[in-house]
Scaffold this motif. Structure first.
Motif, mmCIF file in Angstrom:
data_model
loop_
_atom_site.group_PDB
_atom_site.id
_atom_site.type_symbol
_atom_site.label_atom_id
_atom_site.label_comp_id
_atom_site.label_asym_id
_atom_site.label_seq_id
_atom_site.Cartn_x
_atom_site.Cartn_y
_atom_site.Cartn_z
ATOM 1 N N LEU A 84 0.825 -1.207 0.000
ATOM 2 C CA LEU A 84 0.000 0.000 0.000
ATOM 3 C C LEU A 84 0.858 1.255 0.000
ATOM 4 N N VAL A 85 1.887 1.289 0.832
ATOM 5 C CA VAL A 85 2.778 2.452 0.896
ATOM 6 C C VAL A 85 3.498 2.637 -0.444
ATOM 7 N N PHE A 86 3.950 1.554 -1.039
ATOM 8 C CA PHE A 86 4.618 1.633 -2.333
ATOM 9 C C PHE A 86 3.672 2.181 -3.403
ATOM 10 N N THR A 87 2.427 1.719 -3.397
ATOM 11 C CA THR A 87 1.435 2.205 -4.350
ATOM 12 C C THR A 87 1.178 3.691 -4.172
ATOM 13 N N VAL A 88 1.045 4.139 -2.931
ATOM 14 C CA VAL A 88 0.801 5.561 -2.662
ATOM 15 C C VAL A 88 1.987 6.400 -3.129
ATOM 16 N N VAL A 89 3.200 5.940 -2.884
ATOM 17 C CA VAL A 89 4.393 6.686 -3.315
ATOM 18 C C VAL A 89 4.434 6.788 -4.838
ATOM 19 N N ILE A 90 4.158 5.700 -5.531
ATOM 20 C CA ILE A 90 4.165 5.713 -7.000
ATOM 21 C C ILE A 90 3.099 6.668 -7.531
ATOM 22 N N ILE A 91 1.901 6.639 -6.960
ATOM 23 C CA ILE A 91 0.823 7.524 -7.427
ATOM 24 C C ILE A 91 1.171 8.982 -7.169
ATOM 25 N N VAL A 92 1.709 9.278 -5.989
ATOM 26 C CA VAL A 92 2.094 10.660 -5.674
ATOM 27 C C VAL A 92 3.185 11.138 -6.635
ATOM 28 N N LEU A 93 4.176 10.300 -6.904
ATOM 29 C CA LEU A 93 5.225 10.673 -7.851
ATOM 30 C C LEU A 93 4.668 10.887 -9.254
ATOM 31 N N LEU A 94 3.811 9.973 -9.692
ATOM 32 C CA LEU A 94 3.247 10.082 -11.034
ATOM 33 C C LEU A 94 2.415 11.349 -11.188
ATOM 34 N N VAL A 95 1.520 11.597 -10.264
ATOM 35 C CA VAL A 95 0.657 12.776 -10.358
ATOM 36 C C VAL A 95 1.460 14.047 -10.128
ATOM 37 N N GLY A 96 2.302 14.049 -9.114
ATOM 38 C CA GLY A 96 3.084 15.250 -8.795
ATOM 39 C C GLY A 96 4.031 15.648 -9.910
ATOM 40 N N LEU A 97 4.747 14.690 -10.442
ATOM 41 C CA LEU A 97 5.686 15.006 -11.518
ATOM 42 C C LEU A 97 4.964 15.371 -12.809
ATOM 43 N N SER A 98 3.814 14.769 -13.062
ATOM 44 C CA SER A 98 3.038 15.143 -14.250
ATOM 45 C C SER A 98 2.559 16.586 -14.143
ATOM 46 N N LEU A 99 2.079 16.982 -12.962
ATOM 47 C CA LEU A 99 1.653 18.367 -12.773
ATOM 48 C C LEU A 99 2.825 19.327 -12.900
ATOM 49 N N TRP A 100 3.971 18.923 -12.378
ATOM 50 C CA TRP A 100 5.174 19.771 -12.466
ATOM 51 C C TRP A 100 5.579 19.960 -13.930
ATOM 52 N N ILE A 101 5.574 18.883 -14.699
ATOM 53 C CA ILE A 101 5.927 18.965 -16.119
ATOM 54 C C ILE A 101 4.927 19.838 -16.873
ATOM 55 N N MET A 102 3.631 19.644 -16.608
ATOM 56 C CA MET A 102 2.627 20.448 -17.312
ATOM 57 C C MET A 102 2.742 21.923 -16.953
ATOM 58 N N TYR A 103 3.078 22.232 -15.703
ATOM 59 C CA TYR A 103 3.239 23.628 -15.300
ATOM 60 C C TYR A 103 4.394 24.272 -16.065
ATOM 61 N N TYR A 104 5.528 23.595 -16.131
ATOM 62 C CA TYR A 104 6.680 24.160 -16.811
ATOM 63 C C TYR A 104 6.510 24.221 -18.331
ATOM 64 N N VAL A 105 5.810 23.271 -18.908
ATOM 65 C CA VAL A 105 5.513 23.339 -20.339
ATOM 66 C C VAL A 105 4.591 24.521 -20.614
ATOM 67 N N HIS A 106 3.588 24.702 -19.773
ATOM 68 C CA HIS A 106 2.676 25.819 -19.922
ATOM 69 C C HIS A 106 3.413 27.151 -19.760
ATOM 70 N N ALA A 107 4.271 27.241 -18.760
ATOM 71 C CA ALA A 107 5.033 28.483 -18.531
ATOM 72 C C ALA A 107 5.965 28.774 -19.709
ATOM 73 N N ASN A 108 6.610 27.762 -20.275
ATOM 74 C CA ASN A 108 7.526 27.983 -21.383
ATOM 75 C C ASN A 108 6.797 28.278 -22.686
ATOM 76 N N MET A 109 5.595 27.753 -22.842
ATOM 77 C CA MET A 109 4.842 28.026 -24.066
ATOM 78 C C MET A 109 4.323 29.465 -24.089
ATOM 79 N N LEU A 110 4.020 30.011 -22.919
ATOM 80 C CA LEU A 110 3.531 31.386 -22.850
ATOM 81 C C LEU A 110 4.674 32.397 -22.737
ATOM 82 N N GLY A 111 5.857 31.915 -22.510
ATOM 83 C CA GLY A 111 7.020 32.804 -22.378
ATOM 84 C C GLY A 111 7.019 33.591 -21.080
ATOM 85 N N LEU A 112 6.540 32.972 -20.010
ATOM 86 C CA LEU A 112 6.498 33.655 -18.711
ATOM 87 C C LEU A 112 7.852 33.728 -18.066
#
Length: 112
Positions: A84-112
């Motif tokens: 269970l702990v391993f599953t939670v860590v994997i899900i947090v990493l997957l969701v957290g890193l995906s949001l981080w990547i989308m934020y930086y892609v969005h920021a770079n596309m707008l030239g912020l």
């Protein structure tokens, strides 16, 4: 005589199991009705309503794990808890890193 005591002990375990399920069901029902009521009759600020709904969701996850899945820190449950702990860590990493990547892609596309 020993078989008679085994019958009574298994009946007692079954009774406590039913009581555990009933308590879990009651808690799960309450933790479902509270957010439903908060959404249907909005009387609190939106941020507080969101936090209360989120809190009820987290508590309901814990209630389901304890009363229905019987996940405890007992020695027999150790591997289930590790999985269970391993599953939670994997899900947090997957969701957290995906949001981080989308934020930086969005920021770079707008030239912020």
């Amino acid at each position: 005589m020993s078989s008679e005591s085994q019958v009574h002990s298994s009946a007692g375990a079954s009774q406590s199991s039913h009581q555990s399920y009933n308590v879990g069901f009651l808690l799960a029902a309450i933790l479902t009705l509270v957010p439903f009521g908060l959404a249907m009759y909005p009387s609190l600020p939106r941020q507080l309503t969101f936090l209360l709904v989120l809190l009820c969701a987290v508590v309901q996850i814990v209630v389901h794990m304890l009363f229905f899945l019987h996940l405890t820190t007992a020695r027999e449950q150790r591997w289930s808890l590790v999985a269970l702990v391993f599953t939670v860590v994997i899900i947090v990493l997957l969701v957290g890193l995906s949001l981080w990547i989308m934020y930086y892609v969005h920021a770079n596309m707008l030239g912020l």
